[in-house]
Design an enzyme around this catalytic site. Sequence first.
Site, short mmCIF file in Angstrom:
data_model
loop_
_atom_site.label_atom_id
_atom_site.label_comp_id
_atom_site.label_asym_id
_atom_site.label_seq_id
_atom_site.Cartn_x
_atom_site.Cartn_y
_atom_site.Cartn_z
N GLY A 10 21.01 78.38 -1.83
CA GLY A 10 21.76 77.40 -1.04
C GLY A 10 20.90 76.72 0.01
O GLY A 10 21.38 76.30 1.07
N ASP A 87 19.95 77.08 -10.96
CA ASP A 87 21.41 77.18 -10.98
C ASP A 87 21.75 78.66 -10.91
O ASP A 87 21.44 79.42 -11.83
CB ASP A 87 21.97 76.54 -12.26
N ASP A 179 27.77 88.07 10.68
CA ASP A 179 28.79 87.45 11.51
C ASP A 179 28.01 86.89 12.68
O ASP A 179 27.57 87.65 13.55
CB ASP A 179 29.83 88.46 11.99
N HIS A 180 27.81 85.58 12.68
CA HIS A 180 26.81 85.06 13.63
C HIS A 180 27.24 85.23 15.09
O HIS A 180 26.41 85.16 15.99
CB HIS A 180 26.39 83.63 13.29
N GLU A 218 36.60 75.01 20.39
CA GLU A 218 35.60 74.06 19.89
C GLU A 218 36.10 72.65 20.12
O GLU A 218 37.31 72.41 20.04
CB GLU A 218 35.41 74.25 18.39
N HIS A 242 35.02 86.42 13.53
CA HIS A 242 34.39 86.30 14.85
C HIS A 242 35.27 86.83 15.98
O HIS A 242 34.81 87.55 16.86
CB HIS A 242 34.03 84.84 15.16
N1 LIG Z 1 27.94 75.26 7.25
C1 LIG Z 1 28.36 76.09 8.17
O1 LIG Z 1 28.44 75.78 9.37
C2 LIG Z 1 28.71 77.50 7.81
C3 LIG Z 1 28.65 77.95 6.51
N2 LIG Z 1 28.94 79.24 6.23
C4 LIG Z 1 28.88 79.74 4.85
O2 LIG Z 1 27.58 79.56 4.33
C5 LIG Z 1 27.64 79.30 2.95
C6 LIG Z 1 26.96 77.95 2.68
O3 LIG Z 1 27.66 76.95 3.38
P1 LIG Z 1 27.15 75.45 3.49
O4 LIG Z 1 25.67 75.40 3.59
O5 LIG Z 1 27.97 74.81 4.53
O6 LIG Z 1 27.58 74.87 2.07
P2 LIG Z 1 27.10 73.52 1.37
O7 LIG Z 1 28.21 73.09 0.48
O8 LIG Z 1 26.54 72.55 2.34
O9 LIG Z 1 25.88 74.02 0.47
C7 LIG Z 1 26.08 74.82 -0.66
C8 LIG Z 1 24.74 75.22 -1.21
O10 LIG Z 1 24.98 75.99 -2.38
C9 LIG Z 1 24.19 75.47 -3.43
N3 LIG Z 1 24.87 75.70 -4.69
C10 LIG Z 1 26.13 75.40 -5.03
N4 LIG Z 1 26.37 75.77 -6.29
C11 LIG Z 1 25.21 76.30 -6.76
C12 LIG Z 1 24.83 76.85 -7.99
N5 LIG Z 1 25.66 76.94 -9.04
N6 LIG Z 1 23.57 77.31 -8.11
C13 LIG Z 1 22.70 77.24 -7.09
N7 LIG Z 1 23.02 76.73 -5.89
C14 LIG Z 1 24.26 76.26 -5.74
C15 LIG Z 1 24.06 74.01 -3.13
O11 LIG Z 1 22.94 73.52 -3.83
P3 LIG Z 1 22.83 72.00 -4.36
O12 LIG Z 1 23.53 71.16 -3.33
O13 LIG Z 1 21.36 71.77 -4.42
O14 LIG Z 1 23.54 71.96 -5.64
C16 LIG Z 1 23.86 74.04 -1.64
O15 LIG Z 1 22.54 74.34 -1.33
C17 LIG Z 1 29.12 79.32 2.58
O16 LIG Z 1 29.47 80.61 2.17
C18 LIG Z 1 29.79 79.00 3.91
O17 LIG Z 1 31.10 79.49 3.96
C19 LIG Z 1 29.26 80.14 7.21
C20 LIG Z 1 29.33 79.75 8.53
C21 LIG Z 1 29.13 78.39 8.93
O1 LIG Z 2 31.76 80.42 11.45
C1 LIG Z 2 32.11 79.39 11.98
O2 LIG Z 2 31.70 79.16 13.24
C2 LIG Z 2 31.69 77.84 13.76
C3 LIG Z 2 31.59 77.98 15.27
O3 LIG Z 2 30.37 78.61 15.57
P1 LIG Z 2 29.69 78.40 17.00
O4 LIG Z 2 28.51 79.28 16.96
O5 LIG Z 2 29.38 76.94 17.12
O6 LIG Z 2 30.71 78.79 18.01
C4 LIG Z 2 32.92 77.06 13.37
O7 LIG Z 2 32.76 75.71 13.77
C5 LIG Z 2 33.11 77.12 11.87
O8 LIG Z 2 34.32 76.47 11.54
C6 LIG Z 2 33.15 78.54 11.40
O9 LIG Z 2 33.10 78.56 9.98
#
Ligand SMILES: NC(=O)C1=CN([C@@H]2O[C@H](COP(=O)(O)OP(=O)(O)OC[C@H]3O[C@@H](n4cnc5c(N)ncnc54)[C@H](OP(=O)(O)O)[C@@H]3O)[C@@H](O)[C@H]2O)C=CC1
Ligand SMILES: O=C1O[C@H](COP(=O)(O)O)[C@@H](O)[C@H](O)[C@H]1O
Length: 492
Positions: A10, A87, A179-180, A218, A242
Amino acid sequence: MLASTFVLFGATGDLAKRKLFPALYNLDLDGKLPEPFAVFALGRKPFDDEMFREHAAEAIRRFSRRGNADEEKISRFVKRIKYQIADATDAAGYAGLRETVEKRERELGLPGDRLFYLSVAPEHFGPIASHIRASGLAKENALTRLVIEKPFGRDLATARALNAALLESFPAEDIYYIDHYLGKPMVQNLQSLIAANPVLKAVLSNKYVANVQITASETVGVESRAGYYDEAGALRDMFQNHMLQLLMMTARHSEIFDKRRIMESAYPIAKEAAGSHVVRGQYAAGSADGKPLAGYLDEPGIVPGSRTETYVAARVMLDDPIWRGVPFYIRTGKRMSEKSTRIVFVFKDPLEAHIQGEPVRNYLTIRVQPDESVDFRLNLHGMDGGLEPVSLRFSTRKEEVPEAYERLLHDALSGDPTFFAHWDEIELAWKWVQPLQEAFAENRVPLYTYPAGSRGPKEAEELLAEQGFSWLEQEDLAPEPRVEAEAVAAGR
Ligand SMILES: NC(=O)C1=CN([C@@H]2O[C@H](COP(=O)(O)OP(=O)(O)OC[C@H]3O[C@@H](n4cnc5c(N)ncnc54)[C@H](OP(=O)(O)O)[C@@H]3O)[C@@H](O)[C@H]2O)C=CC1
Ligand SMILES: O=C1O[C@H](COP(=O)(O)O)[C@@H](O)[C@H](O)[C@H]1O
């Protein structure tokens, strides 16, 4: 011992861009990464190494608290990264990935101690873990660490199934549930703040504390994550993980230090009673800084008529010798008037019997973000003969506070699970939340609206008013102090 190979599933995603690459870069600047260190960035997008390195460099420039500093250092860091199109669902592809990783490790003389970070949607967690194991990508007789992002399940049953799937491929001690909020320095400090200050330890109990308020508000709305958020809502997105971790960290004490036991001691709220202990809300159109803000239902990607909550407040009572009888009020919401995570201990009114009108109280406020501070509100005799609040404050500026992901990535690389969520805590938290999920689904708890940019639904006030309390907002907590002792810590 530090793992020296970092395999990021990811890597092209939002989390990698905003948090993970900036955190790794900051660790590199601080000399906290092993040397050499190999990063494998995996995704499906058609990058090559050079294109991806520029993508990561741009992420660092934009999102690292120190990213605008030094192009040479950024360039040196991103050279550690190799991009691999992969993939994750394609089992056959893992053999090739293994060859690529091993070849690079041979070039760099690395032992094959590998950290796998799953920054992908949760449906991929189980299959990726299984493919890593089956392909031999996790090297025998070397360190292996598997870091799992949230959400960890969408309810108790799915979380249990997911955990069982992971345990088929990895032993429990190799799995790190991130859990950040547990990586935020002030949250990590809670324990020593209390243990190292007998004066606090002595007063933090039901003898002196009237209630405890835990807030994570937030200003942002749903942003670009409508697909995920509209399914999750605030209860799953923030509260189950959290907020309940903050509760466990806040309430544990010298007699009961194990967070699991604190969670076990939380009185369950039956779904039939949820409406009396929980308030849920959804933001409607509003404004901030004079600019109009859309309501949740008008955000792009939200299902028309969605009843997903963007705000939850709850009253939690603990069956614990130290905290019995003290309500813990917990709230979290999007599109609120301020970004603030804080824990406030509200002390009992010492003059309850003698004073008319407003109660006189002491507060201990622990601000987790955006700025960190510990603030003790005392009452002194003022010029006009009445009592006047003054603050005793210790604070750290925002720029000096390490990002939560920095600490947690370093801990995971080092194999230190202290500030990761533990499976039993996750399970207990889902158990506690389950009746609330059911109550929401069955519409047993009204869904109130609140204007974007406000303090949430006014009905949340009633939750506290029933017991003679009110939510304490920033201005209540930080009166312009007549006397202030301020210590600004540098470079902690
Ligand atoms: N964004 C945030 O603020 C937060 C995210 N999370 C968690 O972190 C995780 C990632 O979130 P986020 O980065 O936002 O998600 P995104 O949708 O932005 O990114 C998803 C990633 O997964 C990859 N991906 C999807 N399907 C496949 C596949 N079949 N094979 C390989 N790679 C794949 C994508 O690759 P590509 O695009 O190249 O296909 C991309 O890099 C999730 O579990 C989310 O809940 C947790 C806390 C906060
Ligand atoms: O995990 C999550 O946290 C953010 C808030 O994180 P913070 O460090 O900026 O307080 C939240 O926006 C998001 O919805 C949630 O998935």
